[in-house]
Design an enzyme around this catalytic site. Structure first.
Site, PDB file in Angstrom:
ATOM      1  N   ASP A   1       0.824  -1.209   0.000  1.00 48.95           N
ATOM      2  CA  ASP A   1       0.000   0.000   0.000  1.00 48.95           C
ATOM      3  C   ASP A   1       0.860   1.261   0.000  1.00 48.95           C
ATOM      4  OD1 ASP A   1      -2.509   1.080  -0.170  1.00 48.95           O
ATOM      5  OD2 ASP A   1      -2.885   1.101   1.978  1.00 48.95           O
TER       6      ASP A   1
ATOM      7  N   ASP B   1      -9.030  -1.802   2.348  1.00 54.48           N
ATOM      8  CA  ASP B   1      -8.860  -1.165   3.651  1.00 54.48           C
ATOM      9  C   ASP B   1      -9.882  -1.666   4.663  1.00 54.48           C
ATOM     10  OD1 ASP B   1      -6.786   0.356   2.601  1.00 54.48           O
ATOM     11  OD2 ASP B   1      -8.143   1.946   1.934  1.00 54.48           O
TER      12      ASP B   1
END
Length: 544
Positions: free
Chosen positions: A360, A438
């Site tokens: 990420d 997420d």
């Protein structure tokens, strides 16, 4: 004390105002008035915050010229007026200085291309009039509506630093994660529920086969997937490869992902509703198809879920309202994903979440150094090429000058329109985004924590509750940093440490770290064992 702190933070967010780069042009004529979108640079152009504080200027139309020479000025001058000219041939600063020398108080630069935030004008060089960009089609609209008798006011409504869409995003993420983690643990106690969901999958697949006029028979085994260290590495490498392919071949692969989302979301909604349908007493009669027995109620549920998915696919670019259905499908997708993927130990949780944290951060913060436009690959893929309305977190904005074909976007994010944006409907829809990853990635840890509570008969669900709260704290940290930095954040940078450290701390305090790290039920299923009368002694027999 904590309630006072939270209230104080919310008050700060609601009170602090920020200057937008988008503003409003209110045009007045004999027959009425209209509003249009303009773009300006707040660092060197001051616009009043409200219509009442704005000055009324008569507008002089010089769109027949680009105003790069003094000879382009009208003989009577521009004293106390606003002027609109065409974009091109010289800088904004040169145009502004020429208009200012003739007495103009504001200059509008009409653009046939996108309205990007003006740059290159330096107030220190003597530019002290209002400078803004306007769509050329809006200038034509004003001429058509009011002829040549047009007066204008320019103002930039202040927007709150905190937008309520962020609160909606937080509620959606917390609800989805908590419910998905609880459902995953509940299947340990109620395996019949997993069987119902698997039956729902069979019905969906039958209908898909009917639509496709055939298809291979599916396995009768469970639809659950268990992660091993090797699968974790392959999974993360696969995600990296897919993201890079999407960046380079977006306009082709986006349709593949949309089709896959339609199928996956239909299955996910089916899986989520199957347990509720099971409670309905009617429709229990069944029929046979290709050696499969299907209940009528499940058949109609499958048809409903497919219809909803197809409906989303048809209207997916209707930004004003389709985001609601996309978020509902996204919630179902995340819930089902967390139920299907089983992580058997905290060791694998740490490996998976740590690798995805690096993934990420790399694709958000590092890739801008390698891309041509300086945009991160993650943001570019998530929002879609040209979807500037969803990437306006910084100081620069871009508004399309003409209506264009909608940009296809990947259905991999929760989308909520920015509810307090004052120019939302003039300059284009803006959205707050949260990627499914997420929610799902920390959700796998929350699901493992709940299953561990079930395995150990913890009545307080201490692991599940503490990890869920830690996720909420991590999300709040992410949103605070995002609001004040005005740029997208890799949410896992905050979520992974919060959830992993909290879970490890709980296990350490309860003196269960060894069992929590190694797992119990699933690792024993992979290796048949015989447990002696001493619970701490486990003898592993080799598989035959």
């Amino acid at each position: 004390m904590s309630k006072i702190l939270v209230a104080s933070i919310c008050a700060i967010f609601l009170c602090v105002q920020v200057n937008a780069q988008e503003a409003v042009l209110r045009a007045f004529g004999p027959s009425g008035e209209n509003e249009y979108c303009i773009v300006f640079n707040s660092s060197w152009t001051h616009l009043p915050p409200s219509l009442n504080n704005a000055t009324l200027y008569q507008l002089v139309n010089l769109t027949s010229s680009v105003l790069c020479h003094q000879t382009d000025l009208p003989p009577e001058g521009l004293n106390g007026k606003a002027v609109v000219v065409m974009r091109g041939n010289c800088t904004f600063e040169e145009k502004a200085l020429i208009a200012q020398s003739s007495g103009a108080r504001a200059i509008l630069i009409a653009s046939k291309t996108s309205l990007s935030t003006p740059s290159g004008v330096n107030a220190d060089k003597g530019v002290n009039i209002q400078v803004a960009l306007v769509r050329y089609k809006d200038v034509l609209n004003m001429q058509k509506a009011f002829k040549d008798n047009i007066s204008v006011k320019l103002y930039a409504p202040s927007a709150a630093l905190f937008d309520y869409s962020i609160l909606v995003i937080l509620i959606i993420s917390m609800f989805t994660l908590a419910l998905g983690g609880y459902w995953s643990g509940a299947t340990e106690q109620a395996p019949w529920e997993a069987n119902i969901c698997h039956a729902a999958y069979k019905v969906i697949l039958v209908l898909i086969n009917l639509a496709a006029l055939g298809g291979r028979r599916k396995s009768e085994s469970s639809d659950e997937i268990q992660f091993t260290p090797l699968k974790v590495v392959i999974f993360v490498l696969g995600m990296c490869g897919i993201l890079v392919l999407l960046y380079f071949f977006y306009k082709w692969l986006v349709y593949v992902l949309i089709a896959m989302f339609c199928i996956a979301s239909a299955m996910a909604v089916y899986g989520c509703l199957a347990a509720l349908v099971q409670m309905i007493p009617c429709g229990q009669c069944s029929f046979s198809f290709r050696d499969k027995t299907i209940e009528i109620r499940f058949f109609f549920l499958a048809a409903f879920c497919i219809a909803v998915s197809v409906f989303w696919a048809v209207y997916r670019n209707e930004d004003r309202w389709i985001w609601i259905l996309q978020d509902v499908l996204g919630i179902a997708f995340c819930l089902n994903f967390m139920r299907m993927l089983k992580i058997s130990s905290f060791k694998i949780c740490v490996t998976l979440l740590s690798l995805l944290l690096v993934y990420d951060v790399f694709f958000v913060f590092i890739t801008p150094f390698f891309t041509k436009n300086g945009e991160s690959i993650m943001v570019q893929v998530a929002a879609g090429p040209g979807a500037t309305g969803e990437m306006r977190g910084g100081n620069m904005v871009e508004v399309p000058a003409e209506p264009t074909a909608p940009n296809e976007k990947l259905p991999i994010v929760m989308r909520v329109p920015r509810l307090s944006s004052p120019t939302q409907y003039l300059c284009g829809m803006e959205f707050s985004l949260l990627g499914y990853g997420d929610i799902i990635v920390p959700g796998l840890l929350v699901a493992y924590c709940h299953r561990f509570d079930v395995w150990n008969n913890n009545p307080t669900k201490i692991y599940y509750i503490s990890c869920t709260i830690a996720y909420g704290v991590g999300m709040i940290m992410t949103l605070i940093v995002m609001v004040f930095s005005k740029m997208g954040q890799p949410a896992l940078l905050y979520l992974v440490p919060c959830t992993l450290l909290t879970s490890a701390l709980v296990a350490w305090r309860r003196k269960e770290m060894k069992r929590f790290w190694a797992g119990t039920v699933y690792e024993m299923e992979e290796n048949p064992v015989a447990i002696s009368s001493n619970e701490s002694e486990v003898i592993v027999h080799p598989k035959e």
